[in-house]
Design a protein around this motif. Sequence first.
Motif, PDB file in Angstrom:
ATOM      1  N   ARG A 262      -4.701   2.487   1.696  1.00 26.57           N
ATOM      2  CA  ARG A 262      -4.476   2.923   0.458  1.00 26.57           C
ATOM      3  C   ARG A 262      -3.903   2.000  -0.413  1.00 26.57           C
ATOM      4  N   TYR A 263      -4.319   1.965  -1.842  1.00 26.36           N
ATOM      5  CA  TYR A 263      -3.565   1.058  -2.613  1.00 26.36           C
ATOM      6  C   TYR A 263      -3.192   1.839  -3.805  1.00 26.36           C
ATOM      7  N   GLU A 264      -2.309   1.155  -4.590  1.00 26.16           N
ATOM      8  CA  GLU A 264      -1.796   1.753  -5.987  1.00 26.16           C
ATOM      9  C   GLU A 264      -1.832   0.492  -6.713  1.00 26.16           C
TER      10      GLU A 264
ATOM     11  N   THR B  94       0.863  -1.209   0.051  1.00 22.35           N
ATOM     12  CA  THR B  94       0.021  -0.029   0.046  1.00 22.35           C
ATOM     13  C   THR B  94       0.622   1.300   0.025  1.00 22.35           C
ATOM     14  N   GLN B  95       0.291   2.442  -0.131  1.00 24.34           N
ATOM     15  CA  GLN B  95       0.942   3.526  -0.114  1.00 24.34           C
ATOM     16  C   GLN B  95       0.958   4.138   1.064  1.00 24.34           C
TER      17      GLN B  95
ATOM     18  N   GLY C 281     -11.315   3.741  -6.528  1.00 17.00           N
ATOM     19  CA  GLY C 281     -10.244   4.510  -7.139  1.00 17.00           C
ATOM     20  C   GLY C 281     -10.669   6.023  -7.102  1.00 17.00           C
TER      21      GLY C 281
ATOM     22  N   ASP D  19      -7.159   8.259 -10.970  1.00 13.31           N
ATOM     23  CA  ASP D  19      -6.914   7.472 -12.052  1.00 13.31           C
ATOM     24  C   ASP D  19      -6.482   7.949 -13.296  1.00 13.31           C
TER      25      ASP D  19
ATOM     26  N   GLN E  13      -2.687   3.819 -14.386  1.00 20.88           N
ATOM     27  CA  GLN E  13      -2.719   3.634 -12.870  1.00 20.88           C
ATOM     28  C   GLN E  13      -3.894   3.917 -12.265  1.00 20.88           C
ATOM     29  N   THR E  14      -4.549   2.997 -11.190  1.00 19.11           N
ATOM     30  CA  THR E  14      -5.447   3.447 -10.274  1.00 19.11           C
ATOM     31  C   THR E  14      -4.978   3.528  -8.749  1.00 19.11           C
ATOM     32  N   ASP E  15      -5.210   4.713  -8.125  1.00 15.65           N
ATOM     33  CA  ASP E  15      -4.958   4.916  -6.471  1.00 15.65           C
ATOM     34  C   ASP E  15      -6.316   5.024  -6.021  1.00 15.65           C
TER      35      ASP E  15
END
Length: 491
Positions: free
Chosen positions: A225-227, A215-216, A265, A268, A235-237
């Motif tokens: 949080r993911y990335e 994760t971030q 997301g 993105d 990308q998608t955050d």
Amino acid sequence: MASVTVTRRRALLSHGSCLAIIVLALASLAAAAVAEENGGETNWHVVSVSSLLPSAAACTAAKAASSTNSSSVLSVVHRHGPCSPLLSRGGAPSHAEILDGDQDRVNSIHRKHKHKHSGSSKSKTDPAGTSNKGVSLPAYRGLSLGTGNYIVKVGLGTPAKDYSVVFDTGSDLSWVQCKPCKDCYEQQDPLFDPAQSSTYSAVPCGARECKELDTQGCSTDNKCRYEVVYGDQSQTDGTLARDTLTLGPSDDSNNKLAGFVFGCGDDDAGLFGKADGLFGLGRARVSLASQAAARYGAGFSYCLPSSSSGAGYLSLGPAAPTNAAFTPMLARADTPSFYYLDLVGVKVAGRTVRISPAVFRRAGTVIDSGTVITRLPDAAYAALRSAFARYMGTKYRRAPALSILDTCYDFTGYSTVQIPAVALVFAGGTELRLDFSGVLYVSKVSQACLAFASNGDDQSIGILGNTQQRTFAVVYDVGNHKVGFGAKGCA
């Protein structure tokens, strides 16, 4: 005079023999056509030229019937075809653009495979696809989505709202774009609004699902949080979340998966088209297939239609049609999202092409729903191309190459064409005898190309693409580590 009479008689007999041969050849061709139409085994496809291209405007799709009794059967349509809900915001890309984008995806798969074998990193996922703490999401989930050709509709939240998403066997984390969004690309439907769902909750940083992802970090209110960074730098955050997922009619409780973990997301960018997101069917624990296993069983199946104007299906659970033939699903820890098969040979017009099985096994083969054109090791592709061209002979004019496809023909002026059948042979003797739509990629009548391409070398991983999977019920029986193919799973 007698000798002259004998000569004339021999000439007449010779002429009659030629006529007989021609009649027998025509009869054989007609028989092949009948066998093809009746679903019988034949070494040739005889098809009408007028049927080579799908209708440009009409959606002829009727929902294909799944072989499973699972209630979670979703209709599958081609994202660029007339049945796609995504076309209302723009036209389809050209064939060259689709194929060029396909190469981007393949390059990404090859880079990841070579990276895993370079010794610079080690997979932290076991052969069964169970993720452990510290797994890097971008390291093995990042793939180009530019050629994610097939979409399904799912319901998310309570009450359920419908979203059109790409489904991808080469990705794990499922995600949609959510409100409030810092930076989102334009999509077909309104963004998912967590505030409008009574069953939504954010995954906290201490949860198992969060620990399994790279994760971030945590937000100020302890949300995970993911990335995800894809091969084309899309990308998608966002925030890892839970909510109720609906697969099929919302009034059927058997279609609902409570607490489904997905990415919400909010930052993105990239080549996602107008799709509302992506649903991953890879092997890791976070994928849709893994999360749904307790309800439907460990596995899933789908059928991709022969034409972009048709419909197939996606069904959760490992149930298979009675005519399915299975081959082992190989366990590989280096690229854990993928499903590996043991491809050992190729046949053209019923005859085995001379290729050593070692050529295929050097790097292995994955089956991928997101790659359009099957990629073979260079030595294998060269042998296939040579055999195919030999059977095609000089009857049909050659046409210019189309992007990555270099063996093309011009069928202008013909009412029917006769094309050699192609079959892929897997370990255990399983043969995937391709539908005609899996043999040729037809951009127009004057440019119909052999639907295979070379990896460019003999060291890169082979890929069984979605064009070759058309019309088959493709069964991923994850619990029993095997993949099956059932002919005529959909039209």
